[in-house]
Every structure is written in C-alpha cells, then in structure tokens.
Design a protein around this motif. Structure first.
Motif, PDB file in Angstrom:
ATOM      1  N   LYS A 195      -7.848  15.676   1.477  1.00 49.90           N
ATOM      2  CA  LYS A 195      -9.128  15.079   1.860  1.00 49.90           C
ATOM      3  C   LYS A 195      -9.050  13.588   1.536  1.00 49.90           C
ATOM      4  O   LYS A 195      -8.720  13.213   0.413  1.00 49.90           O
ATOM      5  N   ILE A 196      -9.337  12.747   2.546  1.00 51.55           N
ATOM      6  CA  ILE A 196      -9.181  11.298   2.356  1.00 51.55           C
ATOM      7  C   ILE A 196     -10.365  10.551   2.963  1.00 51.55           C
ATOM      8  O   ILE A 196     -11.061  11.083   3.826  1.00 51.55           O
ATOM      9  N   ARG A 197     -10.547   9.325   2.506  1.00 48.80           N
ATOM     10  CA  ARG A 197     -11.622   8.491   3.053  1.00 48.80           C
ATOM     11  C   ARG A 197     -11.021   7.202   3.608  1.00 48.80           C
ATOM     12  O   ARG A 197     -10.250   6.527   2.934  1.00 48.80           O
ATOM     13  N   VAL A 198     -11.361   6.863   4.854  1.00 51.61           N
ATOM     14  CA  VAL A 198     -10.898   5.589   5.418  1.00 51.61           C
ATOM     15  C   VAL A 198     -12.100   4.824   5.960  1.00 51.61           C
ATOM     16  O   VAL A 198     -13.172   5.388   6.141  1.00 51.61           O
ATOM     17  N   GLY A 199     -11.874   3.517   6.222  1.00 48.87           N
ATOM     18  CA  GLY A 199     -12.929   2.722   6.863  1.00 48.87           C
ATOM     19  C   GLY A 199     -13.035   3.143   8.329  1.00 48.87           C
ATOM     20  O   GLY A 199     -12.643   4.242   8.700  1.00 48.87           O
ATOM     21  N   LYS A 200     -13.522   2.240   9.153  1.00 47.79           N
ATOM     22  CA  LYS A 200     -13.643   2.552  10.588  1.00 47.79           C
ATOM     23  C   LYS A 200     -12.268   2.956  11.125  1.00 47.79           C
ATOM     24  O   LYS A 200     -11.269   2.317  10.810  1.00 47.79           O
ATOM     25  N   LEU A 201     -12.223   4.021  11.914  1.00 52.43           N
ATOM     26  CA  LEU A 201     -10.930   4.471  12.465  1.00 52.43           C
ATOM     27  C   LEU A 201     -10.355   3.403  13.379  1.00 52.43           C
ATOM     28  O   LEU A 201     -11.011   2.950  14.304  1.00 52.43           O
ATOM     29  N   SER A 202      -9.102   3.012  13.116  1.00 51.08           N
ATOM     30  CA  SER A 202      -8.459   2.008  13.977  1.00 51.08           C
ATOM     31  C   SER A 202      -7.895   2.713  15.211  1.00 51.08           C
ATOM     32  O   SER A 202      -7.710   3.927  15.218  1.00 51.08           O
ATOM     33  N   GLN A 203      -7.606   1.925  16.223  1.00 56.04           N
ATOM     34  CA  GLN A 203      -7.016   2.490  17.453  1.00 56.04           C
ATOM     35  C   GLN A 203      -5.720   3.217  17.127  1.00 56.04           C
ATOM     36  O   GLN A 203      -5.462   4.310  17.614  1.00 56.04           O
ATOM     37  N   HIS A 204      -4.924   2.590  16.256  1.00 59.63           N
ATOM     38  CA  HIS A 204      -3.639   3.177  15.860  1.00 59.63           C
ATOM     39  C   HIS A 204      -3.874   4.497  15.124  1.00 59.63           C
ATOM     40  O   HIS A 204      -3.158   5.482  15.324  1.00 59.63           O
ATOM     41  N   GLY A 205      -4.916   4.523  14.284  1.00 62.09           N
ATOM     42  CA  GLY A 205      -5.252   5.745  13.544  1.00 62.09           C
ATOM     43  C   GLY A 205      -5.614   6.886  14.483  1.00 62.09           C
ATOM     44  O   GLY A 205      -5.173   8.030  14.315  1.00 62.09           O
ATOM     45  N   ILE A 206      -6.401   6.564  15.513  1.00 65.75           N
ATOM     46  CA  ILE A 206      -6.839   7.596  16.474  1.00 65.75           C
ATOM     47  C   ILE A 206      -5.638   8.135  17.248  1.00 65.75           C
ATOM     48  O   ILE A 206      -5.478   9.349  17.430  1.00 65.75           O
ATOM     49  N   GLU A 207      -4.746   7.227  17.673  1.00 68.74           N
ATOM     50  CA  GLU A 207      -3.537   7.664  18.391  1.00 68.74           C
ATOM     51  C   GLU A 207      -2.675   8.559  17.511  1.00 68.74           C
ATOM     52  O   GLU A 207      -2.096   9.540  17.976  1.00 68.74           O
ATOM     53  N   THR A 208      -2.601   8.202  16.220  1.00 70.69           N
ATOM     54  CA  THR A 208      -1.803   9.005  15.276  1.00 70.69           C
ATOM     55  C   THR A 208      -2.343  10.429  15.215  1.00 70.69           C
ATOM     56  O   THR A 208      -1.585  11.400  15.244  1.00 70.69           O
ATOM     57  N   LEU A 209      -3.675  10.561  15.133  1.00 72.65           N
ATOM     58  CA  LEU A 209      -4.278  11.900  15.061  1.00 72.65           C
ATOM     59  C   LEU A 209      -3.935  12.709  16.319  1.00 72.65           C
ATOM     60  O   LEU A 209      -3.674  13.911  16.243  1.00 72.65           O
ATOM     61  N   ARG A 210      -3.908  12.023  17.469  1.00 73.76           N
ATOM     62  CA  ARG A 210      -3.555  12.722  18.728  1.00 73.76           C
ATOM     63  C   ARG A 210      -2.104  13.177  18.695  1.00 73.76           C
ATOM     64  O   ARG A 210      -1.771  14.296  19.107  1.00 73.76           O
ATOM     65  N   ASN A 211      -1.228  12.300  18.203  1.00 77.43           N
ATOM     66  CA  ASN A 211       0.198  12.658  18.150  1.00 77.43           C
ATOM     67  C   ASN A 211       0.455  13.814  17.185  1.00 77.43           C
ATOM     68  O   ASN A 211       1.292  14.676  17.440  1.00 77.43           O
ATOM     69  N   ILE A 212      -0.279  13.812  16.077  1.00 80.56           N
ATOM     70  CA  ILE A 212      -0.114  14.894  15.089  1.00 80.56           C
ATOM     71  C   ILE A 212      -0.521  16.225  15.737  1.00 80.56           C
ATOM     72  O   ILE A 212       0.143  17.249  15.570  1.00 80.56           O
ATOM     73  N   ARG A 213      -1.619  16.187  16.510  1.00 80.11           N
ATOM     74  CA  ARG A 213      -2.082  17.411  17.163  1.00 80.11           C
ATOM     75  C   ARG A 213      -1.043  17.884  18.190  1.00 80.11           C
ATOM     76  O   ARG A 213      -0.739  19.067  18.308  1.00 80.11           O
TER      77      ARG A 213
END
Length: 378
Positions: free
Chosen positions: A325-343
């Motif tokens: 469980k983690i906390r980040v600031g506003k999701l960056s574009q790179h962060g969102i792409e990473t989540l898609r790649n992980i899925r």
C-alpha cells in the motif's frame, strides 16, 4: 520445440518498460508499427543500444529487428549479471535512461551485476546519475534490497552533445523483494544537493547554490549543497553545468529534482548558425528554477516524486504475493502508463483511491510473486 508464441504490441511508447516486464515475466514480444508515420521511422539509437545492453546481461536472449527498424521480435533469455561488463550508451539519451531497466533486471540475475556505463551523465531529459544515487537507490532499499553491493560511482561527468561521462553501477541479487506499506511522506527535515560543472568556471556552481539557498533558507535551516567541479579528462567532452536537489523527510522519503544545461545536441539546433545559438541559461536562474521544482514536487505529496512513480509501481508489482500500500501525489502520465503495462504483462491490477483531504492517491496491490529462479542457492 514448439513454435514461440509472441505477445503482439504496437508503437514505440513504453519501450523500456515493455522490455523489462517481458524479460522478468519471460514473455516473448513482437512490437510492430514502431514510428511508421515519422520522418525517421523505426527504432532510435538509444533503443537499439538498450537492446544490445540486454543481450550483454542475459544469456540466450534473441533480438530480431527488420530492415526499417519498425518491427522488433524480442525473446528474453536468462538474466546472468556478471562483473567487469561495460556498455557505451551513446549520446542520444543519457545514462539515466539505461539505469532503471538495469536496476530492476540486475536484482533478478544469476550473479550480482557490475557494469561500467559511458555516455551522458546529466541532461534535462532523463533523471541524472546524482538523482539515482541520492533517491532511486534508497527506494530500492525500502523493498528489501541489501545496501551491500548496491552502489553507483560517478567517475567522470558528461553532458550533451558529446557526453564523455562514466559511471559504475553495482546491483546485488535478491531472492525476492519485500512488500511495503509506505503511506507517510513525513515533513521535510533537510535538503541536500550537488552541483556540478564541467569545462566551465566553478563560479557557476556557487551561483546555482546561492540562488537555490535563497529559496530554501526562508523555509528551513538545514540546507547543504555540495560542489563537484570536474576538470581534465573527468569533465567529459562538452561544457555544461547542473544541479540535483533532494529533500529528505522525517519518515525517510527522498523527493528529488534536477537539471543540467549544455549546448543542445546537433540535431536540435540544425536551424541555427553557430553565432545564432542561444546563450545558455544563467546559473542563478537554474538554481532558483530547480529549487521551485523541488518545492512543487514536495507540495504534491506522496512518498516519491513524480519521476519515480513508475519505478515504485513496478517494485510493488514484482513483490511476493503480499499486500503493498503506497501513497503518491497526482498520478503522472508515466505512472499511468506503467500501471497499464503491469496489467498487460503481469495480469495485475492496482486498487486506486484518491484521498480528497490531501490531494494524494493511495494505491494497493497484491504482488505478482516474482522469485529469482536463476540465483545460485548458497
């Protein structure tokens, strides 16, 4: 031997992450339509260089690129690691572009990895080698990576357009990572940083420090920015200067911001004649600008800065089948792409919940249970 089933992907986006996730999940991939509509179609120099680097650190890895470079077949091998390796990263992207994949793959190798990388150490595009040393390595330690054998030495600096920098990266191997609950970003207790200058007057560094301190000293007293003036062979092949700052919090988080200034690369200034090339930004402005960038990163909240979101999500996804469980600031574009790649590669989804009180985002996941199977059991 059965026919290899390739996972089909399109386009040039998330190139590094796709290769890293394909390698860790042993998934052969076929990427088509790589920049087919652009003036210079196909893989770029730094992407080919990254593929060559993967061949160096792994055994049995197969890379096939078609003539135009618009189609790539990649069949991952076993990550071997090893000592005394060396790779020239070229000058189309900085060493920072290559470090993140190396860190993630090196952890799951057969032997610890020690590799010398040559090229650009600091530029405005990729995280600098200083940021990797001050911020990225401590993030890995949170996930149970031992400090022993985890190191990045900066032997010489190199800025665009001609590079000339050298670093030595050492990555230990792990059996598996440790899941984290990392929610408290704490309060900033001190700010550290380093300025560098190569083939220019060391006075530039004092100006950057003075400007940055002018911003921070109104907020907190514990600000130390070190200088790293390089001369001779250690200064690389082009003049430049830059600054990397990191805020350390009471809960042991590191939030960073950095930049470097040098003459643009040849292809970026082809419209100018030599005397029209714009002057470099004054060091005072750089110091101030990066100080404000760091304050913006801190204001966003979260346990890492926006540059490190992707790495943080990948580490959580590669953990054992345990709860992170983690906390980040506003999701960056790179962060969102990473989540898609992980899925896409690990079939793993994060539960994402905005926290309206702080403007941050809380993410939870159960790790994919990746184990290092190639490691020698002692």
């Amino acid at each position: 031997m059965g026919k290899t089933a390739y996972k089909r992907l399109k386009g040039s986006q998330s190139f590094r992450q796709r290769l890293v996730l394909a390698t860790l999940s042993s998934t052969p991939i076929l990427i088509e339509d790589i920049r087919t509509d652009e003036t210079w179609p196909g893989l770029q120099k730094h992407e080919v260089s990254l593929l060559r680097l993967l061949e160096k650190i792994s055994d049995d890895c197969v890379v096939e690129i078609n003539e135009t470079g618009t189609k790539l077949k990649y069949k991952p091998g076993i990550i071997m690691g090893g000592k005394h390796l060396s790779h020239d990263c070229g000058v189309s992207r900085s060493i920072g572009y290559f470090l993140e994949p190396l860190l993630l793959l090196g952890l799951f190798g057969k032997k610890p990895l020690t590799i010398r990388l040559k090229g650009i150490t600091n530029d405005p595009k990729d995280p600098s080698v200083d940021t990797f040393r001050s911020t990225t390595l401590p993030i890995l330690k949170r996930f149970g990576v031992p400090s022993e054998g985890l190191d990045l030495k900066i032997e010489s600096r190199g800025v665009p357009p001609n590079g000339g920098g050298e670093v030595v990266l050492a990555v230990p191997i792990v059996q598996s990572l440790t899941a984290v609950t990392w929610m408290d970003e704490g309060m900033v207790k001190r700010i550290r940083g380093v300025t560098f200058s190569a083939r220019v007057s060391s006075q530039f560094e004092n100006s950057m420090i003075h400007a940055a301190r002018g911003v921070f000293n109104r907020l907190l007293p514990d600000v130390h920015i070190f200088t790293d003036h390089k001369a001779g062979p250690q200064a690389g092949n082009s003049p430049g200067y830059g600054i990397s700052l990191v805020a350390e919090t009471t809960s042991g988080c590191f939030i960073s911001a950095d930049t470097a200034i040098s003459r643009a690369r040849a292809e970026e200034t082809s419209d100018f004649t030599d005397d029209e090339k714009k002057d470099l930004m004054p060091p005072e402005n750089i110091g101030q600008q990066i100080a404000f960038s760091l304050l913006e990163e801190i204001e966003q909240g979260g346990v890492v800065d926006s540059t490190h979101q992707g790495l943080l999500f990948l580490l959580c996804a590669l953990c054992p089948q345990d709860f992170s469980k983690i906390r980040v600031g506003k999701l960056s574009q790179h962060g969102i792409e990473t989540l898609r790649n992980i899925r896409e590669f690990l079939a793993l989804k994060f539960v994402i919940k905005p926290d309206p009180n702080t403007g941050t985002v809380i993410l939870k996941c159960i790790g994919s249970g990746l184990k290092n199977l190639s490691r020698k059991v002692s």
